[in-house]
Design a protein around this motif. Structure first.
Motif: not given
Length: 233
Positions: A161, A164, A167-169
């Protein structure tokens, strides 16, 4: 012979226009075929008594691995399926998990040795059925009581994370599952981890935590197996 869903994913570039819509049919058939296999294996193993506890545990883990692989393959093929096909196939896989859970519950009844050996698997299956957990690999590691591997996965996710690659979700969802699994396995969490769980709890995950709180005795595990985990909207 029924086609493996992963093989279908690998053939996405085929020029035939109707291949994409056929994925759901083949995947469903593959799942049903595997369901028949594990039911037969389970019935054979369950009839052999306590002397086969170790072999029975291995057999159950293999059957759970099959179901988790089916879920994982389904997610990987999701872009190639209509939404209706995806939902129908996922529903059928979850129904197979429920059948597996019922069979597991029956052989655990009255046998504390099996409760000790398979109790963690029972909780992991409940997490999957209630969809409190949605990541097949996390469910698999939870069922096999592998806290070290869960922590390794979490560390890899934290790196991904940051650069990149995740994703954060997705990171938040899977981290919640891993931390919840670690807590259920009796692992000590940091204050930061406890705060993360409190701040990001979903209704479904909170209900799973509530229903399975302080499980450990045979009676409590069997009560969970009998009642099921009720999800909230």
């Amino acid at each position: 012979m029924v086609t493996n869903p992963q093989d279908l994913c690998d053939s996405r570039q085929t020029p035939e226009a109707n291949v994409r819509r056929s994925y759901g049919v083949f995947i469903t058939g593959y799942y049903k075929d595997n369901s028949r296999v594990w039911k037969q294996d389970f019935n054979i193993m369950a009839s052999r008594g306590k002397s086969e506890t170790s072999k029975l545990k291995q057999n159950m883990e293999e059957q759970l691995d099959r179901l988790m692989q089916q879920l994982q393959d389904l997610e990987e093929c999701r872009e190639d399926l209509d939404e209706e096909e995806y939902e129908e196939t996922k529903k059928e896989t979850l129904e197979q998990l429920e059948e597996f859970n019922e069979s597991l519950k029956k052989i655990m009844t009255g046998d504390m040795t099996l409760v000790d050996e398979l109790g963690g698997m029972q909780l992991a299956i409940q997490a999957a059925i209630s969809q409190a957990f949605k990541t097949p690999e996390v469910i698999r590691l939870f069922a096999k009581k592998q806290p070290g591997q869960l922590r390794t996965r979490l560390a890899e996710m934290d790196r991904d994370v940051m650069v990149g690659k995740m994703s954060r979700d997705v990171h938040t969802q899977q981290k919640m599952e891993i931390l919840t699994a670690l807590r259920k396995l009796g692992e000590k969490l940091t204050p930061e981890d406890d705060t993360f769980l409190a701040e990001n709890a979903t209704a479904t995950l909170s209900q799973f935590e509530k229903v399975t709180a302080n499980l450990g005795s045979e009676d409590k595990i069997m009560a969970l197996a009998s009642s099921g985990v009720k999800t909230q909207a």
